[in-house]
Scaffold this motif. Structure first.
Motif, PDB file in Angstrom:
ATOM      1  N   HIS A  21      -4.486  -1.202  -5.294  1.00  0.00           N
ATOM      2  CA  HIS A  21      -5.042  -0.112  -4.487  1.00  0.00           C
ATOM      3  C   HIS A  21      -5.794   0.795  -5.433  1.00  0.00           C
ATOM      4  O   HIS A  21      -5.222   1.298  -6.398  1.00  0.00           O
ATOM      5  CB  HIS A  21      -3.913   0.595  -3.732  1.00  0.00           C
TER       6      HIS A  21
ATOM      7  N   TYR B  58      -6.317  -0.691   9.173  1.00  0.00           N
ATOM      8  CA  TYR B  58      -6.796   0.547   8.544  1.00  0.00           C
ATOM      9  C   TYR B  58      -8.256   0.482   8.102  1.00  0.00           C
ATOM     10  O   TYR B  58      -8.771   1.441   7.533  1.00  0.00           O
ATOM     11  CB  TYR B  58      -5.911   0.881   7.343  1.00  0.00           C
TER      12      TYR B  58
ATOM     13  N   HIS C  91      -8.383  -1.517  -0.988  1.00  0.00           N
ATOM     14  CA  HIS C  91      -7.271  -2.467  -1.164  1.00  0.00           C
ATOM     15  C   HIS C  91      -7.927  -3.784  -1.585  1.00  0.00           C
ATOM     16  O   HIS C  91      -8.959  -4.149  -1.015  1.00  0.00           O
ATOM     17  CB  HIS C  91      -6.541  -2.791   0.146  1.00  0.00           C
TER      18      HIS C  91
ATOM     19  N   CYS D  65       0.798  -1.240   0.000  1.00  0.00           N
ATOM     20  CA  CYS D  65       0.000   0.000   0.000  1.00  0.00           C
ATOM     21  C   CYS D  65       0.829   1.288   0.000  1.00  0.00           C
ATOM     22  O   CYS D  65       0.633   2.132  -0.886  1.00  0.00           O
ATOM     23  CB  CYS D  65      -0.985   0.024   1.162  1.00  0.00           C
TER      24      CYS D  65
ATOM     25  N   ASP E 298      -1.955  -7.819  -5.947  1.00  0.00           N
ATOM     26  CA  ASP E 298      -2.402  -6.706  -5.113  1.00  0.00           C
ATOM     27  C   ASP E 298      -2.898  -5.535  -5.954  1.00  0.00           C
ATOM     28  O   ASP E 298      -2.484  -5.387  -7.105  1.00  0.00           O
ATOM     29  CB  ASP E 298      -1.208  -6.238  -4.253  1.00  0.00           C
TER      30      ASP E 298
HETATM   31 ZN    ZN Z   1      -2.985  -2.679   0.657  1.00  0.00          ZN
END
Ligand code: ZN
Ligand code: TSB
Length: 421
Positions: free
Chosen positions: A152, A237, A286, A101, A150
């Protein structure tokens, strides 16, 4: 200790020569053999191609960064226990990254962005390092070095963020369907919530937690109706929608995840220029698509009991010449298959044909091609499938049990690979 189940991925991984571990390299750090790497590469190609089709921008960022970056993101201190210790270089401290991230946020911050560009979907096949407890390490299912599919997603509004979370679930369901994974049978949804009382583990902002959890709950209700809610399972988060799977021994883990983040946009001051010409706070999702390649491979090895569908099989075809006199033609067949990008092997051992066929089946190779006098004279190949006669894949497959021309076999195999049956 004996393995609990014959389809345990650790056992099959050894038998099928897919991956190994070395004490000298370190606990939880897998070494992929050429065959295991082939499966991994096919998964990576599938997901990267599909994500690019769906509007993701694939990037590369480093596996290591200054400790300051993780202080800024809050990984340090909230995620400190799962991180490798800092590395001191030239009076500065660096960390192996446990998450991608902060790297993607810094990339976003490298230039200003207009509301017209959003959502921006920053994706990466990201190498991550986590200091997992040694007692918790489990083959490929829980490792210390991993590669996460992954992304974002930087969004202009809450509505856009929820819409993007929905698209991420669409992608996850699309990929699960390719693997033959069914909701309610192979996987289930879990809404993973925070714990307002635990401010050491979770970023403190009660109102934002309530809101984020309500948004994800609403999304899940619309999509699936039934799902579990689990307290104290969120990211530090924000809350998550987790797709949970069980291994053959009944141990459950998160395979795929979609997360709503109300914390990092503030910490990184993530903004975009709105229609009014002013900076506005961005919203962040995310998500992983096929999770970590390691954990997903563990689940798939067990799901298929090592008999991978043709497109994933490390060796797709083995050629079995009956005697030495058939080697030249067998090599010709092999070259034609290789030219067509089919993964092929030639069995030049002295074994009997029966033993060679049984060997190919034991190694779960989808197709074996028998080559004897008749095949050489007629310029054909005789196809043996690993599946028993009568099973749909044998009768619908690339001419199982029949003698066909090399060209016909290549066409059928290529189609079956493309269809990802
Ligand atoms: Zn992340
Ligand atoms: C999705 N920052 C987010 C990302 O943007 C993130 O890293 N989330 S995570 O911490 O939940 O990890 C993502 C996924 O990695 C998990 O859902 C799980 O499928 C996988 N994973 C986590 N730890 C391990 C591990 N030790 N070994 C294998 N896979 C793991």
């Amino acid at each position: 200790m004996p393995e609990a189940n014959e389809n345990d991925h650790k056992k099959l991984g050894k038998e099928l020569d897919l991956f190994t571990f070395s004490d000298t390299v370190g606990k939880g750090l897998p070494l992929f053999t050429s065959k295991g790497a082939t499966i991994r590469r096919e998964l990576e190609r599938l997901v990267v191609d599909e994500e690019i089709k769906r509007g993701y921008s694939h990037v590369y960022t480093p596996d290591i960064a200054k400790l300051d970056l993780y202080k800024k993101s809050g990984h340090y201190p909230h995620y400190k226990d799962s991180m490798y210790a800092p590395i001191a270089i030239d009076d500065e401290e660096f960390m192996l990254r446990p998450m991608t991230c902060p790297h993607h946020f810094e990339l976003y911050l490298s230039k200003p962005h207009s509301y017209k560009e959003l959502p921006i979907r920053i994706a990466e096949m990201a190498k991550l390092y986590r200091y997992e407890q040694s007692g918790e390490l489990m083959g490929l299912q829980r490792v210390r070095s991993m590669c996460l599919s992954d992304a974002h997603i930087i969004c202009a509004s809450e509505e856009q963020a929820v819409e993007e979370a929905g698209y991420a679930l669409d992608l996850i369901e699309y990929l699960s369907n390719i693997f033959g994974l069914k909701l309610g049978v192979d996987y289930r949804y879990r809404l993973s919530l925070g714990d307002r009382a635990n401010t050491e583990k979770y970023y403190k902002n009660d109102a934002a937690w309530e809101k984020g959890e309500a948004l994800l709950r609403g999304l899940l209700k619309k999509r699936v109706g039934e799902f579990e809610e689990a307290k104290d399972e969120a990211a530090f988060y924000g809350p998550k929608i987790d797709i949970q799977m069980k291994n053959v021994n009944g141990k459950e883990d998160t395979a795929f995840t979609v997360q709503y983040d109300f914390c990092m946009p503030d910490k990184f001051d993530l903004t975009y220029i709105g229609e009014d010409g002013q900076p506005h706070r961005a919203f962040v999702i995310h998500r992983s698509s096929i999770g970590t390649l390691e954990r997903t491979m563990a689940f798939l090895i067990e799901k298929y009991a090592g008999a991978f569908p043709l497109w994933l099989a490390p060796v797709q075809v083995r050629i079995l010449p009956i005697g030495e006199g058939h080697f030249a033609y067998a090599t010709e067949v092999m070259d034609k298959l290789k030219t067509a990008n089919i993964r092929v092997e030639l069995d030049i051992s002295d074994e009997t044909l029966g033993k060679k066929i049984r060997g190919a089946k034991t190694e779960k190779i989808p197709y074996a091609l028998v080559i004897g006098d008749k095949e050489v004279t007629e310029s054909k190949v005789t196809v043996e499938s690993r599946d028993p006669e009568g099973k749909p894949s044998a009768s619908n497959g690339a001419g199982a049990g029949k003698s066909i021309s090399i060209e016909e076999f290549v066409d059928k195999v290529k189609k079956e690979i493309q269809d990802k049956k």
